[in-house]
Design an enzyme around this catalytic site. Structure first.
Site, short mmCIF file in Angstrom:
data_model
loop_
_atom_site.label_atom_id
_atom_site.label_comp_id
_atom_site.label_asym_id
_atom_site.label_seq_id
_atom_site.Cartn_x
_atom_site.Cartn_y
_atom_site.Cartn_z
N TRP A 177 -8.55 2.39 4.89
CA TRP A 177 -7.13 2.31 5.67
C TRP A 177 -6.57 3.85 5.15
O TRP A 177 -5.73 4.14 6.26
CB TRP A 177 -6.30 0.94 4.75
CG TRP A 177 -6.72 -0.31 5.29
CD1 TRP A 177 -7.28 -1.67 4.51
CD2 TRP A 177 -7.04 -0.95 6.47
NE1 TRP A 177 -7.63 -2.69 5.41
CE2 TRP A 177 -7.40 -2.12 6.73
CE3 TRP A 177 -6.56 -0.02 7.70
CZ2 TRP A 177 -7.51 -3.07 7.83
CZ3 TRP A 177 -6.44 -1.00 8.99
CH2 TRP A 177 -6.88 -2.50 8.71
N ASP A 226 0.95 3.32 0.77
CA ASP A 226 0.86 1.88 1.38
C ASP A 226 1.39 0.89 0.37
O ASP A 226 -0.49 1.32 -0.03
CB ASP A 226 -0.64 2.65 2.65
CG ASP A 226 -0.47 0.89 2.52
OD1 ASP A 226 0.14 0.39 2.92
OD2 ASP A 226 -2.13 1.16 3.54
N LYS A 279 0.37 -9.42 3.06
CA LYS A 279 -0.57 -10.23 2.32
C LYS A 279 0.87 -11.29 1.35
O LYS A 279 0.29 -11.75 1.01
CB LYS A 279 -0.57 -8.80 1.39
CG LYS A 279 -1.33 -8.09 2.53
CD LYS A 279 -2.73 -8.42 3.03
CE LYS A 279 -3.06 -7.33 4.10
NZ LYS A 279 -4.17 -7.71 4.71
#
Length: 367
Positions: free
Chosen positions: A107, A177, A201
């Site tokens: 990511w 992030d 999440k």
């Protein structure tokens, strides 16, 4: 298949992930008739006073639970964390300037690739050669004092690594992030210029992304970009410039209330450490049967990754685990192996049951 109460499986999916059962039950009760209004939240106007109350409640809970200082704005944006890969350089990477990215996983790489389309970006570090088994120490980062920002990914879901200490970047805004570990432990928000996190999440269902941004950085953002890609738009309209993901915001608030009722971020950190210790201990005491992918000092408290020496044995492990009611443990397609995601809503009992399954499996198949 073994099941928990109410017929629910042990859900270790990496995201969308398990949500607190009390939250699901409360939302179920309110779904058709929210607080006696005769309609569901998903039918409610986002311009109405009841929804604005839902939104303000979610913001207030985030501010309380994360101790967000007054000089920060909290925004709710669609498009997932992946849209932020574009919005960040579009808003903050000015022509002729540079930004740096710590590449600690897939990511982080994607964020870097998107930023390359919009400006001059550099590696602050790259752990690709080590199969992303570690994150760098803060003093190992190579970025410039003139950078517009330094971008990091606080937890790497695919490879199971997590920052244990964040760099002190001085005048260079630190952007993170935190999609997969936000609210899993206390956090000093003042270290960061901007934090973003997809909700799916630890915060709620997919569909809404939380952005926490320092107000002075917000004022420096590029104003010559499309409205829907400008952080200023969301700040100036209280995240109501267009129709927001209303149901996701509502559920976000309910999950935040659950976290508060459980004792907040400090309690989440304590529980997460206890939960993951069960599984890491099963790995470490397996005499090499289970092989952890992350270096010990970079191990994630959210995503535990490991391999089993023999490929066929690993396939058998995944099959028998699913038959036993442990869902979502196959590693990401880029990494393979096994991945167990232990987000806030995953119970101690679930991790205890999986740890025992690992122990029993090793006894059965260890050569």
């Amino acid at each position: 298949m073994q099941q928990q109460s109410q017929g629910r499986v042990y859900n270790f999916n990496a995201g969308p992930s398990t949500l607190p059962l009390p939250v699901l039950q409360k939302v179920q009760e309110e779904f058709v008739n929210f607080k006696g209004m005769g309609m569901s939240v998903i039918e409610m106007s986002h311009r109405s006073a009841p929804f604005e109350s839902i939104l303000e409640n979610a913001k207030a809970l985030l501010k309380e639970l994360l101790a967000i200082p007054d000089d920060y704005e909290t925004l709710f944006i669609q498009g997932g964390a992946s849209l932020q890969f574009t919005m960040i350089p579009m808003n903050f990477l000015q022509p002729g300037k540079t930004a740096s990215y710590a590449l600690t996983g897939q990511w982080a790489e994607r964020a870097y690739v998107e930023a390359q389309l919009l400006g001059d970006v550099n590696y602050a570090s790259c752990a690709r050669k080590g199969s992303y088994s570690r994150v760098p120490a803060p003093d190992q980062l190579n970025y410039r004092a003139s950078d517009e920002y330094l971008h990091i990914t606080s937890n790497n879901t695919i490879y199971g690594t997590q920052w244990k200490e964040f760099p002190q970047t001085g005048n260079v805004p630190l952007i993170a992030d935190m999609s997969s570990d936000i609210l899993s432990q206390p956090l000093d928000i003042s270290q960061f210029g901007l934090i973003y996190a997809g909700a799916q999440k630890n915060l709620g269902p997919s569909g809404v992304t939380v952005v926490i941004i320092r107000k002075d950085l917000l004022q420096q953002a590029n104003s010559n970009i499309p409205s829907m890609l400008s952080y200023r738009t969301y700040a100036e309209h209280n995240s109501l410039f267009n129709t927001p993901p209303t149901f996701a915001v509502y559920m976000l608030g309910e999950v935040l209330q659950w976290v508060k009722d459980q004792g907040g971020a400090h309690e989440m950190a304590k529980r997460n450490e206890q939960k993951t210790a069960l599984i890491y201990d099963a790995i470490d005491q397996s005499e090499g049967f289970f092989q952890g992918r992350a270096e010990p000092n970079s191990r994630s408290q959210m995503n535990i990754t490991f391999n089993i020496e023999y490929e066929q044995t690993q396939k058998t492990f995944l099959l028998e685990a699913e038959q036993a009611g442990f869902i979502g443990i196959a590693g990401h397609r880029l990494a393979g192996g096994v991945r167990v995601s232990t987000y806030n809503a995953v119970s101690y009992e679930a991790c205890q049951a999986f740890s025992q399954f690992m122990i029993d499996f090793r006894r059965k198949y260890h050569r």
